[in-house]
Design a protein around this motif. Structure first.
Motif, PDB file in Angstrom:
ATOM      1  N   ASN A  56       0.914  -1.180   0.090  1.00 14.98           N
ATOM      2  CA  ASN A  56       0.054   0.176  -0.014  1.00 14.98           C
ATOM      3  C   ASN A  56       1.046   1.422  -0.115  1.00 14.98           C
ATOM      4  O   ASN A  56       1.435   1.828   1.040  1.00 14.98           O
ATOM      5  N   VAL A  57       1.076   1.751  -1.195  1.00 13.09           N
ATOM      6  CA  VAL A  57       2.069   2.881  -1.272  1.00 13.09           C
ATOM      7  C   VAL A  57       1.309   4.320  -0.925  1.00 13.09           C
ATOM      8  O   VAL A  57       2.057   5.458  -1.042  1.00 13.09           O
ATOM      9  N   ALA A  58      -0.066   4.303  -0.679  1.00 13.71           N
ATOM     10  CA  ALA A  58      -0.658   5.419  -0.254  1.00 13.71           C
ATOM     11  C   ALA A  58       0.004   5.949   1.028  1.00 13.71           C
ATOM     12  O   ALA A  58       0.054   7.097   1.322  1.00 13.71           O
ATOM     13  N   ARG A  59       0.057   4.931   1.856  1.00 19.10           N
ATOM     14  CA  ARG A  59       0.578   5.217   3.358  1.00 19.10           C
ATOM     15  C   ARG A  59       2.017   6.036   3.408  1.00 19.10           C
ATOM     16  O   ARG A  59       2.241   6.701   4.242  1.00 19.10           O
ATOM     17  N   SER A  60       2.792   5.962   2.334  1.00 20.28           N
ATOM     18  CA  SER A  60       3.883   6.789   2.100  1.00 20.28           C
ATOM     19  C   SER A  60       3.883   8.035   1.241  1.00 20.28           C
ATOM     20  O   SER A  60       4.936   8.643   1.055  1.00 20.28           O
ATOM     21  N   ALA A  61       2.682   8.548   0.932  1.00 16.33           N
ATOM     22  CA  ALA A  61       2.148   9.525   0.013  1.00 16.33           C
ATOM     23  C   ALA A  61       2.148  10.762   1.157  1.00 16.33           C
ATOM     24  O   ALA A  61       1.364  10.583   2.270  1.00 16.33           O
ATOM     25  N   ASP A  77      -4.377   7.171   5.943  1.00 18.21           N
ATOM     26  CA  ASP A  77      -3.802   6.444   7.013  1.00 18.21           C
ATOM     27  C   ASP A  77      -3.950   5.022   7.408  1.00 18.21           C
ATOM     28  O   ASP A  77      -3.637   4.382   8.446  1.00 18.21           O
ATOM     29  N   GLY A  78      -4.439   4.362   6.459  1.00 16.20           N
ATOM     30  CA  GLY A  78      -4.714   2.770   6.576  1.00 16.20           C
ATOM     31  C   GLY A  78      -6.063   2.603   7.226  1.00 16.20           C
ATOM     32  O   GLY A  78      -6.196   1.326   7.559  1.00 16.20           O
ATOM     33  N   VAL A  79      -6.711   3.461   8.041  1.00 18.49           N
ATOM     34  CA  VAL A  79      -8.133   3.186   8.665  1.00 18.49           C
ATOM     35  C   VAL A  79      -9.055   3.247   7.912  1.00 18.49           C
ATOM     36  O   VAL A  79      -9.246   4.493   7.255  1.00 18.49           O
ATOM     37  N   VAL A  85      -6.356   0.920  -7.566  1.00 12.72           N
ATOM     38  CA  VAL A  85      -6.557   1.815  -6.496  1.00 12.72           C
ATOM     39  C   VAL A  85      -7.737   1.582  -5.643  1.00 12.72           C
ATOM     40  O   VAL A  85      -8.751   1.090  -6.505  1.00 12.72           O
ATOM     41  N   VAL A  86      -7.793   1.573  -4.422  1.00  9.38           N
ATOM     42  CA  VAL A  86      -9.134   1.024  -3.684  1.00  9.38           C
ATOM     43  C   VAL A  86      -9.723   2.413  -3.163  1.00  9.38           C
ATOM     44  O   VAL A  86      -8.999   2.894  -2.329  1.00  9.38           O
TER      45      VAL A  86
END
Length: 327
Positions: free
Chosen positions: A210-215, A235-237, A274-275
């Motif tokens: 999940n690369v969104a967490r590092s954006a 934030d993964g939540v 993308v989810v």
């Protein structure tokens, strides 16, 4: 005829102070990367014992210790490998008493480097499956000197040119999509000649991340008063209204034209899906949208479920430094 006894003995030392004549007819012939010098012999009142060969990049130079490149007892000399470019040569004769002649005439030679370097990728090996960070290695040689090696993946440079052996670079395979890729190495010599190695095909097989967490997330608007900022979207939540609404991103009255953008400043990320989650209610909803990437490409997004479940949008993998979801 009577003779006396001998007198006392007297000793005399005769010094050779006469220098040899200067060598004549010096000529230079370029043969590949060598320069072949020949000249006519010098003469001396005793004997010539050898010749000093001098080289300089300065036209009209005076031979000295800094220009001496070799000695010989014959009237020929091969400078090999000779430096690339134009060089000037002179020869000086020497006798047994170390008397030196004046310099010969000057000969000029221009050597061109026509031999490119040889380079081979040595790691990883062809057919290997790789994950994470991989050290890519190569060997490179040249008839003169290797100036540097630039590694490439699918023709794109990886890291900076390596100018010292052993030639290698650490490559993060997460910067490309899973699947086959081609590694090459471009070697450059000090004359500017280049050679690209034979390609080595490998397979990248990284687990999904999940690369969104590092954006870094930004948005057209965000409700900072309630803490419903853009950062909450990555934030993964997966939570929010009607539960803890402070765990979601919310615009301040935004509708069509609103957007959420993710940016990666250190290096591009490879994404193939993308989810998306929308708030579970029926009073408002996202009926369509578009994903926009840093290269200008786009992917259409259908309506998001109104029950709060996930919508997974898949597409061919691409490398991007930004990803914007526009409503």
């Amino acid at each position: 005829t009577n003779t006396s006894g001998p007198s006392n003995q007297a000793t005399a030392t005769v010094l050779d102070t006469e220098a040899p004549s200067a060598p004549g007819g010096l000529s230079a012939l370029v043969a590949g990367g060598s320069v072949q010098l020949v000249w006519t012999a010098s003469t001396d009142n005793v004997a010539v014992t050898g010749y000093q060969v001098h080289r300089s990049t300065q036209d009209g130079f005076t031979p000295g210790t800094q220009t001496l490149i070799g000695t010989t007892t014959t009237t020929s000399y091969t400078d090999s490998p000779a430096p690339v470019g134009t060089s000037y040569y002179r020869v000086v004769a020497v006798d047994a008493a170390t008397n030196t002649s004046g310099p010969s005439n000057q000969a000029t030679a221009t050597v061109l480097d026509t031999e490119p370097p040889v380079v081979t990728v040595t790691a990883p090996s062809a057919g290997q499956t790789v994950t994470g960070v991989v050290t890519v290695r190569a060997t490179a040689t040249d008839n003169r000197a290797v100036a540097g090696v630039q590694f490439q993946v699918d023709g794109a440079p990886v890291g900076a040119e390596d100018t010292t052996a052993p030639y290698q670079v650490d490559w993060s395979t997460t910067t490309v999509a899973n699947g086959p890729h081609t590694i090459t190495a471009l070697a450059r010599d000090t004359s500017g000649l280049q050679t690209t190695s034979a390609p080595v095909t490998i397979t990248v097989d990284n687990p999904p991340v999940n690369v969104a967490r590092s954006a870094t997330a930004s948005a057209s608007s965000q409700n900072t008063g309630t803490g419903q900022t853009a950062a909450k979207a990555v934030d993964g939540v997966v939570d929010g209204w009607p539960g803890d609404y402070t765990r979601e991103w919310a615009t301040t009255g935004g509708g069509a034209g609103s957007w959420l953008q993710l940016a990666w400043s250190t290096q591009p990320r490879v994404v193939d899906r993308v989810v998306l989650f929308d708030r579970p209610n029926t009073t408002d909803g996202i009926t369509s949208g578009v994903l926009r990437f840093s290269d200008g490409s786009t992917v259409l997004v259908p309506a998001l479920p109104n029950d709060g479940s996930a919508l997974e949008v898949t597409f061919p993998a691409r490398s991007t430094s930004t990803l914007r979801f526009e409503i």
